[in-house]
Write an enzyme that holds these catalytic residues in place. Structure first.
Site, mmCIF file in Angstrom:
data_model
loop_
_atom_site.group_PDB
_atom_site.id
_atom_site.type_symbol
_atom_site.label_atom_id
_atom_site.label_comp_id
_atom_site.label_asym_id
_atom_site.label_seq_id
_atom_site.Cartn_x
_atom_site.Cartn_y
_atom_site.Cartn_z
ATOM 1 N N GLY A 1 -3.083 8.900 4.509
ATOM 2 C CA GLY A 1 -4.285 8.325 5.104
ATOM 3 C C GLY A 1 -5.524 9.040 4.597
ATOM 4 N N CYS B 1 2.061 13.285 2.840
ATOM 5 C CA CYS B 1 0.643 13.581 2.594
ATOM 6 C C CYS B 1 -0.091 13.790 3.919
ATOM 7 C CB CYS B 1 0.019 12.481 1.747
ATOM 8 S SG CYS B 1 -1.572 12.967 1.016
ATOM 9 N N TYR B 2 -0.966 12.865 4.322
ATOM 10 C CA TYR B 2 -1.643 12.996 5.606
ATOM 11 C C TYR B 2 -0.612 13.080 6.734
ATOM 12 C CZ TYR B 2 -4.505 11.872 9.698
ATOM 13 O OH TYR B 2 -5.120 11.898 10.930
ATOM 14 N N HIS C 1 3.497 12.220 -2.855
ATOM 15 C CA HIS C 1 3.877 10.842 -2.508
ATOM 16 C C HIS C 1 5.187 10.460 -3.204
ATOM 17 C CE1 HIS C 1 0.209 9.514 -0.381
ATOM 18 N NE2 HIS C 1 -0.378 10.413 -1.133
ATOM 19 N N GLU D 1 6.944 7.907 -2.662
ATOM 20 C CA GLU D 1 7.073 6.448 -2.775
ATOM 21 C C GLU D 1 6.504 5.900 -4.074
ATOM 22 O OE1 GLU D 1 3.130 7.087 -0.522
ATOM 23 O OE2 GLU D 1 5.032 8.108 -0.887
ATOM 24 N N ASP E 1 5.617 -17.284 -4.856
ATOM 25 C CA ASP E 1 5.507 -17.060 -3.419
ATOM 26 C C ASP E 1 5.435 -18.366 -2.635
ATOM 27 O OD1 ASP E 1 5.405 -14.419 -4.212
ATOM 28 O OD2 ASP E 1 3.219 -14.322 -4.123
ATOM 29 N N SER F 1 6.247 -21.332 -3.618
ATOM 30 C CA SER F 1 7.441 -22.140 -3.855
ATOM 31 C C SER F 1 8.586 -21.706 -2.943
ATOM 32 C CB SER F 1 7.877 -22.039 -5.318
ATOM 33 O OG SER F 1 6.891 -22.561 -6.176
ATOM 34 N N LYS G 1 7.482 -8.631 -4.144
ATOM 35 C CA LYS G 1 7.655 -9.696 -5.132
ATOM 36 C C LYS G 1 9.109 -9.866 -5.572
ATOM 37 C CE LYS G 1 4.765 -11.776 -6.848
ATOM 38 N NZ LYS G 1 4.188 -13.119 -6.543
#
Length: 504
Positions: A50, A77-78, A164, A166, A221, A223, A360
């Protein structure tokens, strides 16, 4: 499930994606009470990054009780700083801020870093740091400028990392998440087939015999969203394709040809002049997005009135759309026309977004589960605002044609060279820069086209693709010779972050 508590970072949905890669369901929430947290019965909790400082009076902090629930908690992190601050540690401004790729060294034994290389590259993005860890914590990793890059209290199952994991730039990130899932004791049984079945079931229960209008662009998306609704409500679904005049070259005809063969109610609206009129004189990117988003809704409302009472509007909103449009106190990177671009008043009972929790690649998996053909499932993403955000500055009919022609040449050459299969997204954009050139014996003062191509699996982070030079050279040569008004071609080699994939 694992609960992600959002404190306003930019990679929060990416955290959820990493957990799902371990086949564990994950939800992201902001500012939940302990009552709601207990009701969700998470098997683990992750505190996100954050933009705030934990020692300031107005900062968001997790309730202290979550650290006594008995489930593993990971602070990132935060989130790591918030954990330390709430539990009695000390957080202060860093003497040297870290941003970007940094070598992190694991020191000592660590449950979270089991099997992780002793030294590896991780992604840092912080101006504060943990100075003293809370009682019972041990330091488990460090970097050159951050003596406490990670810490944990294994007895209480509490883990904190300053970097991070991720983000794709953190080499051992996936292994760290896999270890955390193991520590949570999750079953790893969340599959796309169950998501599709549950979503169809829930849509049937929610909509019943109501009429549904789907915003169909022909992209992946919308579709997949249309296929989900078709399976749930059948002929009560009407799909509306709006040609806003900002599509790729020949795209409107291609979309109509594909979806007119589907067993659904299909309506095509030609609204190019209408959208261009609304965009006249507008140069600010967010304003363009808002205008396009609102005009989409107004068109749908008009169609709904023409076809009779419509209860629900369906959109193909996905997770990256949500996070970039701002979640809770997250930074707004750009408003997506189907999230932050909606007007305050919408003349439908409710907007339905069946893909809102998917990334996605998960949307593509859902499409396959629903039986959509591969040429639709694998279609390259195209933003809702279309070429309106690939034209820097004011959007005009002349500029639209220019970028359509340049983009068509680029896509043709990339496909001809056989490198398109490795690319997640590639396109041409029109910069607002004009420069001097020479063609034949004459001086020109024309626009510069920027080419973009990226490699990514989730569109939250991306690397610029290294397109072969001969392909770029051939593309540039064709564009300046065949597209009147262009005398220079550039290639964008910036990753995301710090750039976004689109230009606006």
């Amino acid at each position: 499930m694992i609960l992600v508590l959002d404190f306003g970072g930019q990679y929060n949905q990416l955290i959820a994606r990493r957990v799902r890669e371990e086949h564990v369901y994950c939800e992201v929430h902001t500012a939940l009470s302990m009552e709601k947290i207990r009701a969700l019965r998470p098997e683990g909790i992750i505190l996100t990054g954050g933009p705030q400082s934990v020692y300031k009076a107005d900062s968001l902090l997790p309730p202290a009780e979550i650290f006594n629930l008995g489930v593993p908690v990971l602070g990132i992190c935060y989130g790591a700083q918030a954990m330390a601050h709430v539990l009695g540690g000390n957080v202060a401004p860093a003497q040297i801020s870290e941003y970007g790729k940094t070598e992190v060294e694991v020191i000592g034994a660590s449950e979270l870093f089991k099997g992780v290389e002793k030294k590896s590259v991780a992604w840092m993005s912080h101006t504060d740091r943990i100075v003293d860890v809370p009682e019972g914590f041990i330091v488990t990793a460090q970097s050159r400028d951050c003596p406490i890059a990670a810490a944990e209290n294994p007895a209480r199952k509490l883990y904190a990392v300053q970097f991070h994991p991720e983000v794709v730039h953190t080499v051992e990130g996936r292994k760290i998440f896999a270890n955390f899932v193991d520590l949570c004791g999750c079953a790893r049984d969340w599959q796309m087939s169950s998501f599709v079945a549950d979503t169809v079931k829930n849509l049937k229960a929610k909509i019943g015999g109501g009429k549904v209008l789907c915003a169909l662009s022909g992209g992946v998306d919308s579709s997949v969203a249309a296929a989900l609704l078709s399976k749930a409500v059948g002929k009560n679904l009407t799909c509306v394709f709006v040609d806003h005049g900002l599509l790729r070259k020949n795209e409107a005809a291609e979309v109509e040809a594909v979806f007119s063969r589907f067993d659904l109610n299909f309506i095509k609206i030609d609204a190019g002049e209408r959208f261009l009129g609304k965009l006249s004189g507008v140069v600010e990117p967010e304003r363009k997005r808002k205008i396009i988003g609102e005009e989409f809704i107004r068109v749908f409302e008009e169609v709904a009135r023409q076809i009779g009472a419509v209860d629900y509007l369906v959109q193909g909103t996905i997770y990256p759309d949500v996070i970039e449009s701002g979640l809770g106190k997250s930074a707004v990177i750009k408003s997506h026309h189907n999230v932050g671009g909606l007007p305050d008043f919408v003349d439908f009972k409710e907007i339905v977004e069946p893909l809102r929790l998917l990334f996605k690649d998960e949307v593509r998996q859902a499409g396959r589960e629903l039986g959509l053909p591969e040429h639709i499932v694998n279609r390259q993403p195209f933003p809702g605002p279309g070429l309106g955000i690939r034209i820097i500055g004011e959007v005009t009919a002349e500029k639209v044609k220019l970028v359509q022609d340049a983009d068509a040449i680029y896509r043709e050459e990339v496909a001809r060279a056989g490198v398109d299969k490795d690319l997640a997204q590639y396109f041409a954009a029109l910069t607002n820069m004009r420069s001097v050139g020479v063609m034949g014996d004459g001086r020109t003062y024309d626009y510069a086209i920027a080419l973009r191509a990226v490699l990514t699996s989730d569109f939250m982070t991306a690397e610029a693709a290294q397109i072969p030079w001969d392909v770029l050279s051939r593309t540039a040569n064709r564009i300046v010779n065949e597209v009147k008004g262009v005398n220079r071609v550039l290639y964008d080699c910036t990753s995301k972050p710090p750039a976004t994939i689109e230009f606006e």
